[in-house]
Design a protein around this motif. Structure first.
Motif, PDB file in Angstrom:
ATOM      1  N   ARG A 138      46.536  50.730  38.280  1.00  0.00           N
ATOM      2  CA  ARG A 138      45.394  49.975  37.758  1.00  0.00           C
ATOM      3  C   ARG A 138      45.987  49.162  36.154  1.00  0.00           C
ATOM      4  NH1 ARG A 138      42.090  54.115  39.754  1.00  0.00           N
ATOM      5  NH2 ARG A 138      41.821  54.995  37.429  1.00  0.00           N
TER       6      ARG A 138
ATOM      7  N   GLU B 214      49.997  51.570  28.588  1.00  0.00           N
ATOM      8  CA  GLU B 214      49.912  51.222  29.947  1.00  0.00           C
ATOM      9  C   GLU B 214      51.399  51.379  30.636  1.00  0.00           C
ATOM     10  OE1 GLU B 214      51.202  47.581  27.881  1.00  0.00           O
ATOM     11  OE2 GLU B 214      49.884  49.020  27.426  1.00  0.00           O
TER      12      GLU B 214
ATOM     13  N   ALA C 199      48.891  48.119  35.964  1.00  0.00           N
ATOM     14  CA  ALA C 199      50.156  47.913  36.181  1.00  0.00           C
ATOM     15  C   ALA C 199      50.061  46.136  35.713  1.00  0.00           C
ATOM     16  CB  ALA C 199      50.545  47.791  37.658  1.00  0.00           C
ATOM     17  N   ASP C 200      49.136  45.257  36.028  1.00  0.00           N
ATOM     18  CA  ASP C 200      49.343  43.986  35.266  1.00  0.00           C
ATOM     19  C   ASP C 200      49.488  43.812  34.020  1.00  0.00           C
ATOM     20  OD1 ASP C 200      48.928  43.246  37.969  1.00  0.00           O
ATOM     21  OD2 ASP C 200      46.731  42.795  37.565  1.00  0.00           O
ATOM     22  N   LYS C 201      48.766  44.788  33.356  1.00  0.00           N
ATOM     23  CA  LYS C 201      48.777  44.705  31.569  1.00  0.00           C
ATOM     24  C   LYS C 201      50.373  45.060  31.310  1.00  0.00           C
ATOM     25  CE  LYS C 201      47.183  46.404  27.230  1.00  0.00           C
ATOM     26  NZ  LYS C 201      46.122  47.160  26.832  1.00  0.00           N
ATOM     27  N   TYR C 202      51.024  46.099  32.035  1.00  0.00           N
ATOM     28  CA  TYR C 202      52.378  46.552  31.893  1.00  0.00           C
ATOM     29  C   TYR C 202      53.250  45.344  31.999  1.00  0.00           C
ATOM     30  CZ  TYR C 202      56.665  49.204  32.361  1.00  0.00           C
ATOM     31  OH  TYR C 202      57.920  49.525  32.180  1.00  0.00           O
ATOM     32  N   VAL C 203      53.178  44.887  33.092  1.00  0.00           N
ATOM     33  CA  VAL C 203      54.379  43.790  33.310  1.00  0.00           C
ATOM     34  C   VAL C 203      54.079  42.458  32.572  1.00  0.00           C
ATOM     35  CG1 VAL C 203      54.563  41.980  35.076  1.00  0.00           C
ATOM     36  CG2 VAL C 203      54.152  44.523  35.719  1.00  0.00           C
TER      37      VAL C 203
END
Length: 220
Positions: free
Chosen positions: A214, A185, A216-220
């Protein structure tokens, strides 16, 4: 916002080009290979010996070249550009030409880590290849601005850089990229577009941003 501090950071690198040249030579390349972790005195690689990442974090040299070019764009200090920026940009460009390989697909860079540090290296990391292309273009432009004759390979290889673009016009993070992989991600390709300033077709830019946002939430 703080030109004196920014210049001090760049002067640190410019004062240690000897170490960067030795790093490149020890790895079998020409030009300047700036270290992932720099020793203070000479600028040679000082990352712990038991770790292998330093041998493959090959976005560092183009990153350094990018910093020099951005400072020059902001200040228009051409005397500084001639004395300090030019040796760095030319040295990094020479390193890139020796680091990559020309194939039927274009100019490829194999066996690297991008900004997402991982256990295994990849081929044609998007950020590394984008950074290399930008560095080559900046070196070519600076040569012309200073009245020097640029290496003809720089512009040609910058234009020939290979990126894995899929059928949806998304720039993949590397040749074998899967979003579910380790650190899959990490937005390496979007980072190459901004803030790195790599230019591509608008449809590719939009599709690439949409795809990685799409995740981004997992990356953060």
């Amino acid at each position: 916002t703080n030109p004196h501090a920014a210049r001090a950071v760049l002067d640190y690198r410019a004062d240690r080009v000897r170490g960067a040249k030795e790093n490149a030579s020890m790895s079998g390349y020409r030009g300047l290979q700036f270290p992932w972790e720099s020793s203070i005195r000479f600028g040679e690689e000082s990352a712990p010996g038991e770790g292998s990442a330093s041998a493959h974090e090959h976005h560092v040299s183009p990153d350094v070249a990018f910093a020099f070019s951005q400072f020059l764009h902001a200040t228009h200090d051409w005397e500084w550009g001639r004395e300090r920026a030019w040796p760095v940009l030319a040295g990094v460009a020479e390193w890139i030409t020796s680091r990559g390989t020309e194939t039927r697909r274009g100019f490829e860079i194999h066996g690297v880590n991008g900004v997402a540090e991982r256990k295994n290296t990849v081929d044609n990391n998007a950020f590394v290849n984008m950074a290399a292309s930008v560095a080559l273009r900046e070196a070519d432009a600076l040569a012309r601005a200073l009245g020097r004759l640029p290496d003809a390979r720089w512009k040609r290889l910058a234009e020939a850089i290979y990126l894995h673009v899929d059928r949806r016009n998304v720039i993949r993070n590397h040749d074998a990229y899967r979003a579910t992989e380790e650190k899959g991600e990490t937005p390496e390709a979007p980072a190459g577009l901004f803030p790195l300033t790599f230019e591509c077709r608008p449809a590719v830019e939009r599709a690439t941003f949409d795809f990685y946002l799409r995740l981004a939430d997992k990356y953060v």
